[in-house]
Structures are given as C-alpha cells and as structure tokens.
Design a protein around this motif. Structure first.
Motif, PDB file in Angstrom:
ATOM      1  N   GLY A 145      19.894 -44.338  -8.375  1.00 47.86           N
ATOM      2  CA  GLY A 145      19.050 -43.766  -8.422  1.00 47.86           C
ATOM      3  C   GLY A 145      17.999 -43.357  -8.288  1.00 47.86           C
ATOM      4  O   GLY A 145      18.121 -41.698  -8.795  1.00 47.86           O
ATOM      5  N   GLN A 146      17.497 -43.400  -7.545  1.00 47.27           N
ATOM      6  CA  GLN A 146      16.733 -43.297  -6.884  1.00 47.27           C
ATOM      7  C   GLN A 146      16.704 -42.014  -5.698  1.00 47.27           C
ATOM      8  O   GLN A 146      15.815 -41.420  -5.151  1.00 47.27           O
ATOM      9  CB  GLN A 146      15.513 -43.872  -6.066  1.00 47.27           C
ATOM     10  N   ASP A 147      17.764 -41.590  -5.575  1.00 42.49           N
ATOM     11  CA  ASP A 147      18.547 -40.449  -4.590  1.00 42.49           C
ATOM     12  C   ASP A 147      19.082 -39.011  -5.164  1.00 42.49           C
ATOM     13  O   ASP A 147      18.504 -38.564  -4.298  1.00 42.49           O
ATOM     14  CB  ASP A 147      20.435 -40.922  -3.798  1.00 42.49           C
ATOM     15  N   MET A 148      18.282 -39.317  -6.492  1.00 42.62           N
ATOM     16  CA  MET A 148      17.898 -37.480  -7.628  1.00 42.62           C
ATOM     17  C   MET A 148      17.692 -36.875  -6.566  1.00 42.62           C
ATOM     18  O   MET A 148      18.332 -36.210  -7.039  1.00 42.62           O
ATOM     19  CB  MET A 148      18.070 -38.376  -8.782  1.00 42.62           C
ATOM     20  N   PRO A 149      16.289 -37.482  -6.662  1.00 41.24           N
ATOM     21  CA  PRO A 149      15.886 -35.639  -6.051  1.00 41.24           C
ATOM     22  C   PRO A 149      16.431 -35.599  -4.715  1.00 41.24           C
ATOM     23  O   PRO A 149      16.635 -34.130  -4.375  1.00 41.24           O
ATOM     24  CB  PRO A 149      14.512 -35.950  -5.392  1.00 41.24           C
ATOM     25  N   ASP A 150      16.731 -36.151  -3.449  1.00 43.31           N
ATOM     26  CA  ASP A 150      17.200 -35.848  -2.433  1.00 43.31           C
ATOM     27  C   ASP A 150      18.777 -35.609  -2.532  1.00 43.31           C
ATOM     28  O   ASP A 150      19.059 -34.224  -2.458  1.00 43.31           O
ATOM     29  CB  ASP A 150      17.031 -36.978  -1.699  1.00 43.31           C
ATOM     30  N   LEU A 151      19.616 -35.794  -3.873  1.00 43.48           N
ATOM     31  CA  LEU A 151      21.056 -35.199  -3.933  1.00 43.48           C
ATOM     32  C   LEU A 151      20.743 -33.997  -4.801  1.00 43.48           C
ATOM     33  O   LEU A 151      21.326 -33.049  -3.912  1.00 43.48           O
ATOM     34  CB  LEU A 151      21.468 -36.087  -5.330  1.00 43.48           C
ATOM     35  N   LEU A 152      19.919 -33.554  -5.400  1.00 39.28           N
ATOM     36  CA  LEU A 152      19.636 -31.956  -6.067  1.00 39.28           C
ATOM     37  C   LEU A 152      18.964 -30.850  -4.991  1.00 39.28           C
ATOM     38  O   LEU A 152      19.552 -30.453  -4.630  1.00 39.28           O
ATOM     39  CB  LEU A 152      17.810 -32.109  -7.128  1.00 39.28           C
ATOM     40  N   ARG A 153      18.283 -31.949  -3.887  1.00 36.09           N
ATOM     41  CA  ARG A 153      18.139 -30.611  -3.503  1.00 36.09           C
ATOM     42  C   ARG A 153      19.549 -30.653  -2.814  1.00 36.09           C
ATOM     43  O   ARG A 153      19.377 -29.179  -1.062  1.00 36.09           O
ATOM     44  CB  ARG A 153      16.910 -31.406  -1.932  1.00 36.09           C
ATOM     45  N   LEU A 154      20.676 -31.884  -1.836  1.00 32.92           N
ATOM     46  CA  LEU A 154      21.226 -31.309  -1.224  1.00 32.92           C
ATOM     47  C   LEU A 154      22.508 -30.168  -1.909  1.00 32.92           C
ATOM     48  O   LEU A 154      22.875 -29.679  -1.011  1.00 32.92           O
ATOM     49  CB  LEU A 154      21.956 -32.684  -0.671  1.00 32.92           C
ATOM     50  N   ASP A 155      22.104 -31.177  -3.178  1.00 29.32           N
ATOM     51  CA  ASP A 155      23.382 -29.631  -3.535  1.00 29.32           C
ATOM     52  C   ASP A 155      22.553 -28.610  -3.714  1.00 29.32           C
ATOM     53  O   ASP A 155      23.328 -27.394  -3.178  1.00 29.32           O
ATOM     54  CB  ASP A 155      23.516 -30.146  -5.370  1.00 29.32           C
ATOM     55  N   GLN A 156      21.525 -27.817  -3.669  1.00 28.51           N
ATOM     56  CA  GLN A 156      21.021 -26.701  -3.574  1.00 28.51           C
ATOM     57  C   GLN A 156      21.670 -25.531  -2.356  1.00 28.51           C
ATOM     58  O   GLN A 156      21.368 -24.972  -2.446  1.00 28.51           O
ATOM     59  CB  GLN A 156      19.450 -26.020  -3.770  1.00 28.51           C
ATOM     60  N   ALA A 157      21.171 -26.387  -1.658  1.00 32.01           N
ATOM     61  CA  ALA A 157      21.081 -26.734   0.074  1.00 32.01           C
ATOM     62  C   ALA A 157      23.194 -25.885   0.627  1.00 32.01           C
ATOM     63  O   ALA A 157      23.172 -24.666   0.840  1.00 32.01           O
ATOM     64  CB  ALA A 157      20.387 -27.889   1.028  1.00 32.01           C
ATOM     65  N   ALA A 158      23.655 -27.121  -0.128  1.00 31.87           N
ATOM     66  CA  ALA A 158      25.222 -26.760  -0.081  1.00 31.87           C
ATOM     67  C   ALA A 158      25.452 -25.653  -0.863  1.00 31.87           C
ATOM     68  O   ALA A 158      26.413 -25.095  -0.494  1.00 31.87           O
ATOM     69  CB  ALA A 158      25.701 -28.346   0.001  1.00 31.87           C
ATOM     70  N   PHE A 159      25.646 -25.337  -1.453  1.00 29.77           N
ATOM     71  CA  PHE A 159      25.770 -25.103  -2.998  1.00 29.77           C
ATOM     72  C   PHE A 159      24.364 -23.624  -3.501  1.00 29.77           C
ATOM     73  O   PHE A 159      24.225 -23.362  -4.525  1.00 29.77           O
ATOM     74  CB  PHE A 159      26.431 -25.239  -4.214  1.00 29.77           C
ATOM     75  N   PRO A 160      23.923 -22.653  -2.434  1.00 35.36           N
ATOM     76  CA  PRO A 160      22.260 -22.417  -2.695  1.00 35.36           C
ATOM     77  C   PRO A 160      23.079 -20.685  -4.069  1.00 35.36           C
ATOM     78  O   PRO A 160      22.408 -20.578  -4.698  1.00 35.36           O
ATOM     79  CB  PRO A 160      21.774 -21.314  -1.638  1.00 35.36           C
TER      80      PRO A 160
END
Length: 156
Positions: free
Chosen positions: A16-31
């Motif tokens: 659950g605590q990965d959510m901010p990092d996961l959002l950042r990663l998804d935005q970087a991977a799929f801008p």
C-alpha cells in the motif's frame, strides 16, 4: 557468450505504501496515457497479490507488471511498465516470467494482453515468451481514438 547480468532487484508484491511511487512509475512509463490515481488505487486494492514490482538500488520502483488471477482458465496482463532509464536491462522479462509462473500455478491455461502495434520491443519480448499475435491483427481505436492495440495470446 556471458550470461546476462541479474536485474538490480527481485520481483515482489506491491504494498500500500508503494502507491505514490507506483503512480510516478506509471506516469514515467506511459507519459501519453498514465493511469488515473483512482484507477491504479483500485487495481492495487483488487490485485495486490498479482501486482509485482521491482525496486532500483535506491529503493524506488522502476518496473511493474499487473496480471489478473485466472478466471475460467484465462488470465490477463493488464499492464507492464518499466521506467525509461531502466529499459533494456531485463526487468520486463523478469516480471513477466514471475507473473506467468504465478498464474500458471493458479490454473491459467491462457494468458492474454494488449500491446501497441508499434511497440516493437514489447512485441519482441512477448513473442520470445511464447505469445502469438491474434489473427485479426491490430484493432484500430481499441482503447479510444488513435489508441490502436494488438491482441496477443499465450497458451500455457
């Protein structure tokens, strides 16, 4: 030929605590088409045990794969994302291999996914894992205007 080097991290289930990092990663991977916070949060809540991530040496998420548990023998790969700076290092293959092992053990006999028809590295990865392109070819506007997708299927 020397063996490929191991990725910097091992796949693990998302937390659950990965959510901010996961959002950042998804935005970087799929801008051009990142997931909305609410969508990604719901997917994390529903499929945390099928959402695998890899951390870089600094503890930041650098790759993820989201699979579905099998339903009537079929599983889906919803998304596979790797941070641009980490591409070409085997992270996607590592995650896909682990996800496929998991759904196979859970009873999947078929795994399906959608890929952008012009994403040659992704298509090459999936083909090397045994996926085949759907015979009808790319589906124009499958995910909306200009968002064409090619279906691929793996028989386990």
């Amino acid at each position: 030929m020397p063996a490929p080097s191991l990725p910097p991290g091992r796949p693990r289930e998302v937390r659950g605590q990965d959510m901010p990092d996961l959002l950042r990663l998804d935005q970087a991977a799929f801008p051009d088409d990142p997931m909305r916070n609410s969508t990604l949060r719901q997917l994390l809540d529903m499929y945390a045990d099928h959402l695998l991530v890899i951390e870089d040496d600094d503890g930041h998420l650098c790759a993820y794969v989201l699979a579905t548990p099998p339903y009537k023998g079929e599983s889906w790969i919803f998304s596979l994302g790797v941070a641009p700076a980490k591409r070409g290092k085997g992270l996607a293959r590592t995650l896909m291999t682990k996800a496929l092992e998991t759904v196979r053990a859970e009873g999947a006999s078929t795994v399906r996914l959608w890929v952008e028809p012009t994403n040659e590295p992704a298509k090459a990865l999936y083909k090397s894992l045994g996926f085949t392109s759907d015979p009808e070819g790319a589906r124009p506007d499958h995910f909306g205007p200009g968002a064409h997708r090619l279906g691929m299927t793996l028989k386990l």
